[in-house]
Design an enzyme around this catalytic site. Structure first.
Site, PDB file in Angstrom:
ATOM      1  N   THR A   6      35.065  31.378  39.670  1.00 21.62           N
ATOM      2  CA  THR A   6      36.465  31.573  39.248  1.00 21.62           C
ATOM      3  C   THR A   6      37.149  32.490  40.253  1.00 21.62           C
ATOM      4  O   THR A   6      36.551  33.465  40.711  1.00 21.62           O
ATOM      5  CB  THR A   6      36.575  32.187  37.835  1.00 21.62           C
ATOM      6  OG1 THR A   6      37.916  32.677  37.655  1.00 21.62           O
ATOM      7  CG2 THR A   6      35.635  33.355  37.595  1.00 21.62           C
ATOM      8  N   HIS A  52      49.200  27.863  42.048  1.00 28.67           N
ATOM      9  CA  HIS A  52      47.912  27.195  42.274  1.00 28.67           C
ATOM     10  C   HIS A  52      47.506  27.085  43.731  1.00 28.67           C
ATOM     11  O   HIS A  52      46.374  26.672  44.017  1.00 28.67           O
ATOM     12  CB  HIS A  52      47.923  25.811  41.610  1.00 28.67           C
ATOM     13  CG  HIS A  52      47.816  25.902  40.117  1.00 28.67           C
ATOM     14  ND1 HIS A  52      48.915  26.197  39.337  1.00 28.67           N
ATOM     15  CD2 HIS A  52      46.760  25.788  39.280  1.00 28.67           C
ATOM     16  CE1 HIS A  52      48.533  26.238  38.067  1.00 28.67           C
ATOM     17  NE2 HIS A  52      47.239  26.004  38.009  1.00 28.67           N
ATOM     18  N   ARG A  62      64.196  39.185  45.398  1.00 26.51           N
ATOM     19  CA  ARG A  62      63.743  37.800  45.225  1.00 26.51           C
ATOM     20  C   ARG A  62      62.373  37.790  44.558  1.00 26.51           C
ATOM     21  O   ARG A  62      61.588  38.731  44.730  1.00 26.51           O
ATOM     22  CB  ARG A  62      63.623  37.084  46.577  1.00 26.51           C
ATOM     23  CG  ARG A  62      64.925  36.873  47.295  1.00 26.51           C
ATOM     24  CD  ARG A  62      65.771  35.813  46.600  1.00 26.51           C
ATOM     25  NE  ARG A  62      66.951  35.484  47.377  1.00 26.51           N
ATOM     26  CZ  ARG A  62      68.081  36.185  47.384  1.00 26.51           C
ATOM     27  NH1 ARG A  62      68.185  37.292  46.675  1.00 26.51           N
ATOM     28  NH2 ARG A  62      69.114  35.794  48.112  1.00 26.51           N
ATOM     29  N   ARG A  71      44.713  35.686  35.578  1.00 20.35           N
ATOM     30  CA  ARG A  71      44.685  35.681  34.100  1.00 20.35           C
ATOM     31  C   ARG A  71      44.809  37.111  33.590  1.00 20.35           C
ATOM     32  O   ARG A  71      45.801  37.758  33.896  1.00 20.35           O
ATOM     33  CB  ARG A  71      43.412  35.004  33.590  1.00 20.35           C
ATOM     34  CG  ARG A  71      43.615  34.324  32.246  1.00 20.35           C
ATOM     35  CD  ARG A  71      42.338  33.707  31.757  1.00 20.35           C
ATOM     36  NE  ARG A  71      42.042  32.445  32.393  1.00 20.35           N
ATOM     37  CZ  ARG A  71      42.525  31.271  32.002  1.00 20.35           C
ATOM     38  NH1 ARG A  71      43.319  31.205  30.968  1.00 20.35           N
ATOM     39  NH2 ARG A  71      42.217  30.165  32.620  1.00 20.35           N
ATOM     40  N   ASP A 120      39.336  34.517  39.550  1.00 21.19           N
ATOM     41  CA  ASP A 120      39.807  35.732  38.863  1.00 21.19           C
ATOM     42  C   ASP A 120      38.921  36.966  39.047  1.00 21.19           C
ATOM     43  O   ASP A 120      39.368  38.091  38.827  1.00 21.19           O
ATOM     44  CB  ASP A 120      39.971  35.459  37.362  1.00 21.19           C
ATOM     45  CG  ASP A 120      40.979  34.356  37.078  1.00 21.19           C
ATOM     46  OD1 ASP A 120      41.806  34.081  37.964  1.00 21.19           O
ATOM     47  OD2 ASP A 120      40.918  33.776  35.977  1.00 21.19           O
ATOM     48  N   LYS A 152      62.958  52.942  53.622  1.00 16.77           N
ATOM     49  CA  LYS A 152      62.320  51.622  53.650  1.00 16.77           C
ATOM     50  C   LYS A 152      63.398  50.562  53.491  1.00 16.77           C
ATOM     51  O   LYS A 152      64.169  50.599  52.525  1.00 16.77           O
ATOM     52  CB  LYS A 152      61.316  51.477  52.509  1.00 16.77           C
ATOM     53  CG  LYS A 152      60.043  52.230  52.755  1.00 16.77           C
ATOM     54  CD  LYS A 152      58.934  51.770  51.838  1.00 16.77           C
ATOM     55  CE  LYS A 152      57.732  52.658  52.109  1.00 16.77           C
ATOM     56  NZ  LYS A 152      56.498  52.175  51.604  1.00 16.77           N
ATOM     57  N   ASP A 166      36.642  38.034  37.106  1.00 17.74           N
ATOM     58  CA  ASP A 166      36.727  38.767  35.838  1.00 17.74           C
ATOM     59  C   ASP A 166      35.429  38.707  35.023  1.00 17.74           C
ATOM     60  O   ASP A 166      35.458  38.931  33.820  1.00 17.74           O
ATOM     61  CB  ASP A 166      37.896  38.212  35.002  1.00 17.74           C
ATOM     62  CG  ASP A 166      37.752  36.722  34.730  1.00 17.74           C
ATOM     63  OD1 ASP A 166      36.877  36.081  35.334  1.00 17.74           O
ATOM     64  OD2 ASP A 166      38.532  36.190  33.915  1.00 17.74           O
ATOM     65  N   GLY A 226      33.756  29.708  34.728  1.00 10.52           N
ATOM     66  CA  GLY A 226      34.164  31.047  34.317  1.00 10.52           C
ATOM     67  C   GLY A 226      33.788  31.348  32.874  1.00 10.52           C
ATOM     68  O   GLY A 226      32.871  30.719  32.318  1.00 10.52           O
ATOM     69  N   ASP A 227      34.530  32.260  32.249  1.00 13.65           N
ATOM     70  CA  ASP A 227      34.119  32.712  30.905  1.00 13.65           C
ATOM     71  C   ASP A 227      34.150  31.589  29.864  1.00 13.65           C
ATOM     72  O   ASP A 227      33.273  31.515  29.004  1.00 13.65           O
ATOM     73  CB  ASP A 227      34.926  33.932  30.453  1.00 13.65           C
ATOM     74  CG  ASP A 227      36.424  33.720  30.509  1.00 13.65           C
ATOM     75  OD1 ASP A 227      36.863  32.655  31.000  1.00 13.65           O
ATOM     76  OD2 ASP A 227      37.164  34.612  30.067  1.00 13.65           O
ATOM     77  N   GLY A 287      49.701  45.511  52.196  1.00 19.99           N
ATOM     78  CA  GLY A 287      50.560  46.688  52.353  1.00 19.99           C
ATOM     79  C   GLY A 287      51.678  46.754  51.323  1.00 19.99           C
ATOM     80  O   GLY A 287      52.805  47.176  51.640  1.00 19.99           O
ATOM     81  N   GLY A 347      38.811  26.275  35.518  1.00 20.36           N
ATOM     82  CA  GLY A 347      39.637  26.220  36.732  1.00 20.36           C
ATOM     83  C   GLY A 347      38.766  26.087  37.968  1.00 20.36           C
ATOM     84  O   GLY A 347      37.761  26.776  38.094  1.00 20.36           O
ATOM     85  N   ARG A 379      39.133  21.320  31.253  1.00 19.17           N
ATOM     86  CA  ARG A 379      38.966  22.237  30.127  1.00 19.17           C
ATOM     87  C   ARG A 379      38.832  21.303  28.916  1.00 19.17           C
ATOM     88  O   ARG A 379      39.653  20.420  28.727  1.00 19.17           O
ATOM     89  CB  ARG A 379      40.168  23.160  30.000  1.00 19.17           C
ATOM     90  CG  ARG A 379      40.439  23.975  31.300  1.00 19.17           C
ATOM     91  CD  ARG A 379      41.426  25.083  31.059  1.00 19.17           C
ATOM     92  NE  ARG A 379      42.019  25.616  32.284  1.00 19.17           N
ATOM     93  CZ  ARG A 379      41.499  26.598  33.017  1.00 19.17           C
ATOM     94  NH1 ARG A 379      40.357  27.149  32.686  1.00 19.17           N
ATOM     95  NH2 ARG A 379      42.125  27.038  34.099  1.00 19.17           N
ATOM     96  N   CYS A 380      37.757  21.472  28.111  1.00 24.19           N
ATOM     97  CA  CYS A 380      37.445  20.470  27.082  1.00 24.19           C
ATOM     98  C   CYS A 380      37.492  21.052  25.672  1.00 24.19           C
ATOM     99  O   CYS A 380      36.661  21.877  25.294  1.00 24.19           O
ATOM    100  CB  CYS A 380      36.059  19.896  27.374  1.00 24.19           C
ATOM    101  SG  CYS A 380      35.507  18.703  26.154  1.00 24.19           S
TER     102      CYS A 380
HETATM  103  O1  F6P Z   1      41.089  31.097  35.783  1.00 24.54           O
HETATM  104  C1  F6P Z   1      41.685  30.669  36.967  1.00 24.54           C
HETATM  105  C2  F6P Z   1      43.178  30.538  36.805  1.00 24.54           C
HETATM  106  O2  F6P Z   1      43.720  30.082  38.028  1.00 24.54           O
HETATM  107  C3  F6P Z   1      43.903  31.813  36.341  1.00 24.54           C
HETATM  108  O3  F6P Z   1      44.090  32.743  37.382  1.00 24.54           O
HETATM  109  C4  F6P Z   1      45.166  31.235  35.775  1.00 24.54           C
HETATM  110  O4  F6P Z   1      45.692  32.108  34.794  1.00 24.54           O
HETATM  111  C5  F6P Z   1      44.705  29.937  35.151  1.00 24.54           C
HETATM  112  O5  F6P Z   1      43.475  29.601  35.795  1.00 24.54           O
HETATM  113  C6  F6P Z   1      45.648  28.789  35.279  1.00 24.54           C
HETATM  114  O6  F6P Z   1      45.120  27.721  34.572  1.00 24.54           O
HETATM  115  P1  F6P Z   1      45.616  26.201  34.718  1.00 24.54           P
HETATM  116  O7  F6P Z   1      45.199  25.708  36.069  1.00 24.54           O
HETATM  117  O8  F6P Z   1      44.934  25.491  33.624  1.00 24.54           O
HETATM  118  O9  F6P Z   1      47.106  26.235  34.614  1.00 24.54           O
END
Ligand code: F6P
Length: 323
Positions: free
Chosen positions: A126, A253, A247, A172, A128, A214, A130, A102-103, A186, A11, A72-73
């Protein structure tokens, strides 16, 4: 080393371009030729390489996305795919790699090094946050600020209509974006994968909020393993509290795009320079990180397998601040 390649994978994240620029310029500064691989491992397999000069990375530090594109490959997960990629690197005289991702990207790099001895250094890119081995990943700060901006706007309409908004953020399997944007925005409640909050707890918190006068509330929900789970939670809450006007808003994205924040540009620049220097100094199979403001290196195997704990104090703070 005479020639190295830089690529972005997985990503995209704001600040990846700043990292590409820093890695390219640092390598060139040290007398090394650099090529960019287009679309990560996919481009590596297909031999989609472009020579990069210091000029070709001008005017990108402020841009979101990645000029090298990303993908992503699936093919790289196979030994045959990795063999094709290795052949392309050898054919093009590439002796080392800088992977920004990322990972998934580092899992690929780790496998690659086990099959073929191609030194790789990774930069954590990334939204995330993470990855074990760094306090922050490239793109996280910008994503939190983007989420915050959206939460602020949603709060205006929540307040005008006396509504409850359940806002799903990305991450994720990690609750980092949710916790930070929840505190900054908040929120009354934050739901993250690291702690199982039930719908009953949400119902209780919202009812308590009403008792405390509230008129509107914000609940930030991390997507967790299943994006869209916010709708199931909202359904439970609506059934239990039919008099609440609820709601759902999924930020999606939007959190991946936009100009990188100052923090992300600087983090990415430091990591890009450190990655190029490390590769040229003979390090391999490690991810660059910054912990307590110092550059550190973590083996890919640890960066991808060890879990990065959330700061419990921050999680507890949400409850304290939402009374
Ligand atoms: O790893 C980044 C991320 O945006 C995550 O937060 C999310 O779960 C995932 O990628 C979405 O992936 P894609 O863009 O392939 O839908």
């Amino acid at each position: 080393m005479k020639k190295i390649a830089v690529f972005t994978s997985g990503g995209d994240a704001p600040g990846m371009n700043a990292c590409v620029r820093a890695a390219v310029r640092s390598a060139i500064y040290n007398g090394v030729e650099v090529v960019g691989i287009i679309r990560g491992y996919k481009g590596m397999i297909e031999g989609d390489f472009q020579p990069l000069s210091s000029h070709s990375v001008s005017n990108i530090i402020q841009k979101g996305g990645t000029i090298l594109k990303s993908a992503r490959c699936e093919e790289f997960k196979t030994k045959e795919g990795r063999a094709k990629a290795y052949d392309q690197l050898v054919k093009n005289g590439i002796e080392g790699l800088i992977a920004i991702g990322g990972d998934g990207s580092f899992t690929g790099a780790d496998l690659f090094l086990k099959d073929f001895d191609i030194p790789t250094i990774g930069c954590p890119g990334t939204i995330d946050n993470d990855l074990y081995g760094t306090d922050y990943t490239i793109g996280f700060d910008t994503a939190v600020n983007t989420a915050l901006d959206a939460i602020d706007k949603i709060r205006d309409t929540a307040d005008s209509h006396d509504r409850v908004f359940m806002i799903e953020v990305m991450g994720r399997n990690s609750g980092y974006i949710a916790v930070q944007s929840g505190i900054g925005g908040g929120a009354e409640l934050v739901m993250i994968p690291e702690y199982q909050t039930t719908s009953e707890e949400v119902i209780h918190a919202l009812s308590k909020g009403k008792e405390n006068k509230k008129a509107s509330s914000i609940v930030v929900v991390a997507e967790g393993k299943v994006a869209g789970r916010v709708h199931d939670i909202a359904k439970d809450v609506k059934e239990a509290l039919p008099h609440f006007d609820i709601r759902v808003s999924t930020l999606g994205h939007i959190q991946r795009g936009g100009k990188p924040s100052a923090l992300d540009r600087i983090l990415a620049s430091r990591m890009g320079v450190a990655a190029a220097e490390a590769l040229l100094n003979g390090r391999k199979n490690e991810m660059v990180g910054i912990i307590d403001d110092k550059i550190v290196f973590t083996p890919f195997s640890d960066a991808i397998s060890k879990s990065k704990p959330l700061n419990d104090d921050l999680v507890k703070m949400v409850n304290v601040l939402s009374i």
